[in-house]
Design a protein around this motif. Sequence first.
Motif, PDB file in Angstrom:
ATOM      1  N   PHE A 148      -4.025  -7.420   4.904  1.00  0.00           N
ATOM      2  CA  PHE A 148      -5.070  -6.723   5.655  1.00  0.00           C
ATOM      3  C   PHE A 148      -5.129  -5.252   5.291  1.00  0.00           C
ATOM      4  CE2 PHE A 148      -6.376  -4.507   9.648  1.00  0.00           C
ATOM      5  CZ  PHE A 148      -7.701  -4.918   9.638  1.00  0.00           C
ATOM      6  N   PHE A 149      -3.997  -4.600   5.215  1.00  0.00           N
ATOM      7  CA  PHE A 149      -3.974  -3.177   4.866  1.00  0.00           C
ATOM      8  C   PHE A 149      -4.473  -2.955   3.438  1.00  0.00           C
ATOM      9  CE2 PHE A 149      -0.104  -2.656   7.906  1.00  0.00           C
ATOM     10  CZ  PHE A 149      -0.963  -2.665   8.996  1.00  0.00           C
ATOM     11  N   ASP A 150      -4.007  -3.782   2.520  1.00  0.00           N
ATOM     12  CA  ASP A 150      -4.328  -3.586   1.107  1.00  0.00           C
ATOM     13  C   ASP A 150      -5.784  -3.920   0.781  1.00  0.00           C
ATOM     14  OD1 ASP A 150      -3.308  -2.907  -1.561  1.00  0.00           O
ATOM     15  OD2 ASP A 150      -3.731  -4.996  -2.035  1.00  0.00           O
TER      16      ASP A 150
ATOM     17  N   ILE B  27      -5.074   3.836   6.005  1.00  0.00           N
ATOM     18  CA  ILE B  27      -4.309   4.606   6.984  1.00  0.00           C
ATOM     19  C   ILE B  27      -4.784   4.289   8.399  1.00  0.00           C
ATOM     20  CG2 ILE B  27      -3.827   6.942   7.844  1.00  0.00           C
ATOM     21  CD1 ILE B  27      -3.987   7.890   4.932  1.00  0.00           C
ATOM     22  N   SER B  28      -6.094   4.200   8.576  1.00  0.00           N
ATOM     23  CA  SER B  28      -6.670   3.895   9.891  1.00  0.00           C
ATOM     24  C   SER B  28      -6.204   2.526  10.387  1.00  0.00           C
ATOM     25  CB  SER B  28      -8.194   3.939   9.812  1.00  0.00           C
ATOM     26  OG  SER B  28      -8.777   3.563  11.046  1.00  0.00           O
ATOM     27  N   ARG B  29      -6.168   1.556   9.490  1.00  0.00           N
ATOM     28  CA  ARG B  29      -5.730   0.217   9.878  1.00  0.00           C
ATOM     29  C   ARG B  29      -4.256   0.209  10.271  1.00  0.00           C
ATOM     30  NH1 ARG B  29      -8.634  -4.110   5.702  1.00  0.00           N
ATOM     31  NH2 ARG B  29     -10.777  -3.700   6.389  1.00  0.00           N
TER      32      ARG B  29
ATOM     33  N   PRO C 293       0.817  -1.215   0.000  1.00  0.00           N
ATOM     34  CA  PRO C 293       0.000   0.000   0.000  1.00  0.00           C
ATOM     35  C   PRO C 293       0.855   1.272   0.000  1.00  0.00           C
ATOM     36  CG  PRO C 293      -0.827  -1.573   1.602  1.00  0.00           C
ATOM     37  CD  PRO C 293       0.499  -2.090   1.145  1.00  0.00           C
ATOM     38  N   GLU C 294       0.491   2.196  -0.835  1.00  0.00           N
ATOM     39  CA  GLU C 294       1.227   3.465  -0.932  1.00  0.00           C
ATOM     40  C   GLU C 294       1.231   4.202   0.402  1.00  0.00           C
ATOM     41  OE1 GLU C 294       0.740   7.713  -3.329  1.00  0.00           O
ATOM     42  OE2 GLU C 294      -0.069   5.869  -4.201  1.00  0.00           O
TER      43      GLU C 294
END
Length: 213
Positions: free
Chosen positions: A163-165, A174-176, A132-133
């Motif tokens: 999970f993030f992606d 961002i929240s994760r 993720p960027e």
Amino acid sequence: MNKKVETYLENLTNWHSELKLLRNIALSCNLEEDFKWRNPCYTHQNKNIFLLFNFKEYCGITLFKGALLKDEKSILVQQTENMQSARQLRFKNLEEILENESLIKAYIFEAIEIERLNKKVKTKSVSEFNFPEELTEIFDKNVDFEEAFYSLTPGRQKGYLLFFDKAKQSKTRISRIEKYRNRIFDGKGINDCVCGLSKRMPNCDGSHKQLET
């Protein structure tokens, strides 16, 4: 026979006959019976071969290295697109199991042979996962956090990246990342226990919920 498996089967509200039959098939293949990850587990020379499982719509067998089986009948199911190694044999009634007993045994014996030969499933490396960027941008601002992330085992890194992606919106990603920041600094994976109460260390077994009541 394992007493925990006996208790597990006795307490089932559905799939009792089906899982009992699958258990008998497993034992007829000269496998040792254990109870791991809250499910009956069958091993050969201390190596995991498969688990029994039950869901609302079906029950069956999860073969730990199912991806290596030939699966000439094309009956193995990949539970999720990110599941790299395990594959499932799913059944919706007792008749399906009875009709396919010989085939089930053939798959089990093939799985045992794969383990005997110590074959490994070739899994994706961390670099092959989508990064993720938002995580890259946070690393640029916080080198310590970047070092903490790369200090995790590859498996834990992959878990976080998936999970993030998976979040569709940038603000959710961002929240994760922020939510799990401290866990990453502590060297914990996304499914690791952080309360210290789990009986399946290092994995979380839900024991933390008693702290919330």
